[in-house]
Design a protein around this motif. Structure first.
Motif, short mmCIF file in Angstrom:
data_model
loop_
_atom_site.label_atom_id
_atom_site.label_comp_id
_atom_site.label_asym_id
_atom_site.label_seq_id
_atom_site.Cartn_x
_atom_site.Cartn_y
_atom_site.Cartn_z
N TYR A 174 0.83 -1.20 0.00
CA TYR A 174 0.00 0.00 0.00
C TYR A 174 0.87 1.25 0.00
O TYR A 174 0.61 2.22 -0.73
N LEU A 175 1.91 1.25 0.85
CA LEU A 175 2.81 2.39 0.87
C LEU A 175 3.54 2.56 -0.45
O LEU A 175 3.70 3.67 -0.97
N HIS A 176 3.99 1.44 -1.01
CA HIS A 176 4.67 1.50 -2.30
C HIS A 176 3.75 2.03 -3.40
O HIS A 176 4.14 2.86 -4.24
N LYS A 181 1.74 6.39 -7.00
CA LYS A 181 0.67 7.30 -7.44
C LYS A 181 1.11 8.76 -7.35
O LYS A 181 0.81 9.57 -8.22
N GLN A 182 1.84 9.08 -6.27
CA GLN A 182 2.34 10.45 -6.16
C GLN A 182 3.31 10.78 -7.28
O GLN A 182 3.28 11.87 -7.86
N LYS A 183 4.18 9.81 -7.64
CA LYS A 183 5.10 10.04 -8.75
C LYS A 183 4.33 10.23 -10.06
O LYS A 183 4.66 11.09 -10.87
N ALA A 187 4.28 13.46 -12.49
CA ALA A 187 4.62 13.33 -13.92
C ALA A 187 3.52 13.91 -14.80
O ALA A 187 3.79 14.60 -15.78
N VAL A 188 2.26 13.64 -14.44
CA VAL A 188 1.14 14.17 -15.23
C VAL A 188 1.10 15.70 -15.15
O VAL A 188 0.87 16.40 -16.14
#
Length: 308
Positions: A174-176, A181-183, A187-188
């Motif tokens: 979950y942490l990974h 998702k933050q990365k 990027a978006v």
């Protein structure tokens, strides 16, 4: 303006309230809706085929992986390396849980896509009143619902078989996943900023080109007006020179006639009368010609004033 007005009246009286442009627009909208329905059906079929092929490939890969892990576990047990066996099982559980989480994310994305497509189909049904399109969409929706239920049952069966392994490493994954998702979000955001900068540069280039073209058109119009003005002025000057010469010629004729009248007042009286008649005719013609030149000059003067 009057021609356009009477053309609109004639068009309204001929075609009624529905104009040909509106009819063509309505026909194009219907054709576009029908084409979009057929394309959406083909795209859905291709998407489901791709998902089925990916699921089969993943299932075969998972079976081969499980067989390989079981064989390796059996060899390790026969060799008596309990510590390595423990590490291998832990790694296998971690990899299986990671793949399970990844496939679960793929499944969630697919479900979101399907729900979005379903919402678009419902909106398209509200806009369209064609019974054929509604029947096709209902059949597709029934197929989607059936496939969705089958996918849910298969995933539930698979999740129950892997539930006791997935819970141990859920927090770590979950942490990974949150970090990933933050990365992806960063990027978006970077990609959107880059696209916005590129569009702004293209828009500024188009604006500069439009200004240059506008300036060129203004210069061309100014040159055309000056050219027409010079042409009108040269015509007026030629007409004025012609009139001036005619007046000078007429004054010369009058002086010559007066001298001839003084010289031959009594001897050539009849001839003098004839000359007077001819002179009157010439004056009348000259006056007519002068009036015609004045009309032409007034025409060009009015045109020049209107253009100015």
């Amino acid at each position: 303006y009057l021609a356009r007005k009477f053309f609109y009246l004639w068009e309204k009286m001929t075609f009624g309230q529905v104009l040909p442009s509106k009819a063509r627009c309505f026909y194009d909208q219907k054709i576009l809706r029908k084409t979009f329905g057929e394309w959406k059906e083909q795209w859905t079929v291709c998407r489901e085929k791709k998902l089925s092929l990916r699921a089969d490939s993943h299932y075969r890969h998972l079976l081969l992986n499980l067989i390989f892990k079981a064989w390796r576990t059996y060899v390790c047990q026969q060799q008596g390396k309990r510590n390595k066996n423990y590490v291998t099982e832990s790694h296998a559980k971690r990899q299986t849980l990671l793949r399970t989480w990844q496939h679960w994310l793929v499944y969630v994305d697919v479900q979101r896509t399907k729900h979005g497509m379903q919402a678009v189909a419902l909106a398209f049904r509200r806009r369209s009143c064609l019974s054929i399109s509604w029947a096709v969409w209902r059949r597709q929706h029934y197929q989607k619902c059936t496939g969705h239920k089958m996918n849910i049952l298969a995933l539930q069966h698979w999740a129950q078989s892997l539930q006791f392994r997935a819970w141990l490493q859920w927090r770590e994954l979950y942490l990974h996943t949150r970090n990933e998702k933050q990365k992806d979000t960063r990027a978006v955001t970077h990609h959107q900023h880059w696209e916005l900068r590129r569009c702004m540069g293209a828009w500024l280039g188009y604006l500069n080109l439009h200004r240059v073209k506008k300036r060129q058109n203004e210069l061309a119009q100014e040159f055309h007006r000056s050219r027409r003005l010079r042409s009108c002025f040269s015509d007026w000057q030629r007409a004025w020179e012609c009139r001036r010469r005619m007046r000078a010629h007429r004054r010369d004729l009058e002086k010559q006639a007066a001298r001839m009248a003084l010289w031959r007042a009594f001897a050539h009286w009849k001839h003098y009368v004839v000359l007077c008649v001819e002179e009157a005719q010439q004056c009348e013609l000259a006056e007519k010609h002068y009036k015609s030149h004045l009309l032409v000059l007034q025409k060009y003067w009015n045109r020049w004033k209107s253009r100015l």
